[in-house]
Design a protein around this motif. Structure first.
Motif, PDB file in Angstrom:
ATOM      1  N   ILE A   1       0.847  -1.192   0.000  1.00 39.19           N
ATOM      2  CA  ILE A   1       0.000   0.000   0.000  1.00 39.19           C
ATOM      3  C   ILE A   1       0.885   1.246   0.000  1.00 39.19           C
ATOM      4  O   ILE A   1       1.911   1.281   0.662  1.00 39.19           O
ATOM      5  CB  ILE A   1      -0.889   0.011   1.274  1.00 39.19           C
ATOM      6  CG1 ILE A   1      -1.961  -1.058   1.205  1.00 39.19           C
ATOM      7  CG2 ILE A   1      -1.499   1.384   1.525  1.00 39.19           C
ATOM      8  CD1 ILE A   1      -3.108  -0.738   0.293  1.00 39.19           C
ATOM      9  N   LYS A   2       0.446   2.243  -0.746  1.00 43.46           N
ATOM     10  CA  LYS A   2       1.087   3.560  -0.752  1.00 43.46           C
ATOM     11  C   LYS A   2      -0.021   4.593  -0.602  1.00 43.46           C
ATOM     12  O   LYS A   2      -1.117   4.418  -1.140  1.00 43.46           O
ATOM     13  CB  LYS A   2       1.822   3.812  -2.069  1.00 43.46           C
ATOM     14  CG  LYS A   2       2.955   2.865  -2.339  1.00 43.46           C
ATOM     15  CD  LYS A   2       3.574   3.177  -3.692  1.00 43.46           C
ATOM     16  CE  LYS A   2       4.657   2.187  -4.030  1.00 43.46           C
ATOM     17  NZ  LYS A   2       5.209   2.441  -5.364  1.00 43.46           N
ATOM     18  N   ARG A   3       0.270   5.659   0.104  1.00 48.03           N
ATOM     19  CA  ARG A   3      -0.735   6.710   0.301  1.00 48.03           C
ATOM     20  C   ARG A   3      -1.205   7.267  -1.044  1.00 48.03           C
ATOM     21  O   ARG A   3      -2.358   7.652  -1.195  1.00 48.03           O
ATOM     22  CB  ARG A   3      -0.190   7.824   1.186  1.00 48.03           C
ATOM     23  CG  ARG A   3      -1.278   8.808   1.603  1.00 48.03           C
ATOM     24  CD  ARG A   3      -0.886   9.672   2.774  1.00 48.03           C
ATOM     25  NE  ARG A   3      -0.780   8.966   4.030  1.00 48.03           N
ATOM     26  CZ  ARG A   3      -1.799   8.701   4.840  1.00 48.03           C
ATOM     27  NH1 ARG A   3      -3.013   9.044   4.495  1.00 48.03           N
ATOM     28  NH2 ARG A   3      -1.613   8.084   5.980  1.00 48.03           N
TER      29      ARG A   3
ATOM     30  N   TYR B   1      -2.089   5.779  -3.525  1.00 49.64           N
ATOM     31  CA  TYR B   1      -3.185   4.980  -4.077  1.00 49.64           C
ATOM     32  C   TYR B   1      -4.566   5.472  -3.628  1.00 49.64           C
ATOM     33  O   TYR B   1      -5.580   4.936  -4.043  1.00 49.64           O
ATOM     34  CB  TYR B   1      -3.030   3.502  -3.735  1.00 49.64           C
ATOM     35  CG  TYR B   1      -1.819   2.843  -4.348  1.00 49.64           C
ATOM     36  CD1 TYR B   1      -1.231   3.324  -5.513  1.00 49.64           C
ATOM     37  CD2 TYR B   1      -1.256   1.722  -3.761  1.00 49.64           C
ATOM     38  CE1 TYR B   1      -0.118   2.720  -6.067  1.00 49.64           C
ATOM     39  CE2 TYR B   1      -0.140   1.103  -4.312  1.00 49.64           C
ATOM     40  CZ  TYR B   1       0.426   1.605  -5.458  1.00 49.64           C
ATOM     41  OH  TYR B   1       1.528   1.000  -6.002  1.00 49.64           O
TER      42      TYR B   1
ATOM     43  N   TYR C   1      -6.210   3.010   4.915  1.00 52.14           N
ATOM     44  CA  TYR C   1      -6.058   4.319   5.533  1.00 52.14           C
ATOM     45  C   TYR C   1      -7.281   4.752   6.337  1.00 52.14           C
ATOM     46  O   TYR C   1      -7.139   5.460   7.328  1.00 52.14           O
ATOM     47  CB  TYR C   1      -5.664   5.371   4.498  1.00 52.14           C
ATOM     48  CG  TYR C   1      -4.238   5.158   4.051  1.00 52.14           C
ATOM     49  CD1 TYR C   1      -3.182   5.378   4.925  1.00 52.14           C
ATOM     50  CD2 TYR C   1      -3.941   4.685   2.776  1.00 52.14           C
ATOM     51  CE1 TYR C   1      -1.862   5.149   4.534  1.00 52.14           C
ATOM     52  CE2 TYR C   1      -2.626   4.462   2.377  1.00 52.14           C
ATOM     53  CZ  TYR C   1      -1.597   4.691   3.270  1.00 52.14           C
ATOM     54  OH  TYR C   1      -0.292   4.457   2.898  1.00 52.14           O
TER      55      TYR C   1
ATOM     56  N   CYS D   1      -3.733   5.105  -9.102  1.00 51.56           N
ATOM     57  CA  CYS D   1      -4.148   3.697  -9.210  1.00 51.56           C
ATOM     58  C   CYS D   1      -4.192   3.257 -10.668  1.00 51.56           C
ATOM     59  O   CYS D   1      -3.758   2.149 -10.998  1.00 51.56           O
ATOM     60  CB  CYS D   1      -5.519   3.492  -8.560  1.00 51.56           C
ATOM     61  SG  CYS D   1      -5.519   3.726  -6.779  1.00 51.56           S
TER      62      CYS D   1
ATOM     63  N   ALA E   1      -6.419   0.672  -0.612  1.00 51.18           N
ATOM     64  CA  ALA E   1      -5.886   1.894  -0.012  1.00 51.18           C
ATOM     65  C   ALA E   1      -6.930   2.547   0.888  1.00 51.18           C
ATOM     66  O   ALA E   1      -6.611   2.965   2.008  1.00 51.18           O
ATOM     67  CB  ALA E   1      -5.431   2.869  -1.100  1.00 51.18           C
TER      68      ALA E   1
ATOM     69  N   ASN F   1      -3.175  -4.780   3.500  1.00 52.09           N
ATOM     70  CA  ASN F   1      -1.790  -4.598   3.068  1.00 52.09           C
ATOM     71  C   ASN F   1      -0.962  -5.819   3.416  1.00 52.09           C
ATOM     72  O   ASN F   1      -0.972  -6.239   4.556  1.00 52.09           O
ATOM     73  CB  ASN F   1      -1.196  -3.369   3.742  1.00 52.09           C
ATOM     74  CG  ASN F   1       0.157  -2.983   3.188  1.00 52.09           C
ATOM     75  OD1 ASN F   1       0.433  -3.152   2.015  1.00 52.09           O
ATOM     76  ND2 ASN F   1       1.007  -2.465   4.051  1.00 52.09           N
TER      77      ASN F   1
ATOM     78  N   TYR G   1      -7.344   0.803  -5.368  1.00 48.81           N
ATOM     79  CA  TYR G   1      -7.989   1.925  -4.674  1.00 48.81           C
ATOM     80  C   TYR G   1      -8.766   1.444  -3.450  1.00 48.81           C
ATOM     81  O   TYR G   1      -8.659   2.032  -2.369  1.00 48.81           O
ATOM     82  CB  TYR G   1      -8.909   2.658  -5.656  1.00 48.81           C
ATOM     83  CG  TYR G   1      -9.586   3.884  -5.100  1.00 48.81           C
ATOM     84  CD1 TYR G   1      -8.849   5.017  -4.807  1.00 48.81           C
ATOM     85  CD2 TYR G   1     -10.962   3.914  -4.914  1.00 48.81           C
ATOM     86  CE1 TYR G   1      -9.470   6.156  -4.310  1.00 48.81           C
ATOM     87  CE2 TYR G   1     -11.589   5.046  -4.426  1.00 48.81           C
ATOM     88  CZ  TYR G   1     -10.837   6.169  -4.123  1.00 48.81           C
ATOM     89  OH  TYR G   1     -11.452   7.292  -3.641  1.00 48.81           O
TER      90      TYR G   1
END
Length: 96
Positions: free
Chosen positions: A8-10, A12, A51, A18, A47, A67, A44
Motif C-alpha cells: 500500500i502507498k498513500r 493509491y 487508511y 491507481c 488503499a 496490506n 484503490y
C-alpha cells in the motif's frame, strides 16, 4: 505466477495513481486477464480500507488484510469486484 503482492502507498488514495500503477502492472505482464480499470479499482479499495482503518482500533483486522494487496490473474470474486467498483465511486484525493 498466479498472483503478486504490492505494498500500500498513500498515493493509491488517488485514482489517477491507481490507474497508472494498474497500467504499469499490466504492461509489465505482472497481472493478466484484468482490465486496467478493474485492477485500479482493487488497488484503490485496498488503499481506502487501509487508511480509513488506521485510527480505529476496532478495524485493525481490516487494516491487517488490506496490506499487502494480493492481485490475482483474472481478478477477484464477482462479489469483491462489485465492492471494488462501488468503492471507486468514493471521491479520492486530487493530485496537487
Amino acid at each position: 505466477m498466479n498472483f503478486i503482492q504490492i505494498e500500500i502507498k498513500r498515493e493509491y488514495l488517488n485514482k489517477d495513481a491507481c490507474l497508472a500503477e494498474a497500467g504499469r502492472l499490466l504492461e509489465e505482464g505482472l497481472v493478466k486477464d484484468m482490465s486496467k480499470k478493474q485492477l485500479a479499482r482493487e488497488i484503490y479499495f485496498h488503499a481506502l480500507a487501509f487508511y480509513l482503518s488506521e485510527k480505529a482500533e476496532w478495524l485493525k483486522s481490516i487494516r491487517a488484510h488490506a496490506n499487502p494487496i494480493d492481485l490475482r490473474n483474472g481478478g477477484d470474486t464477482m462479489f469483491r469486484r462489485a465492492v471494488f467498483a462501488s468503492a471507486w465511486l468514493i471521491p479520492g484525493h486530487k493530485k496537487r
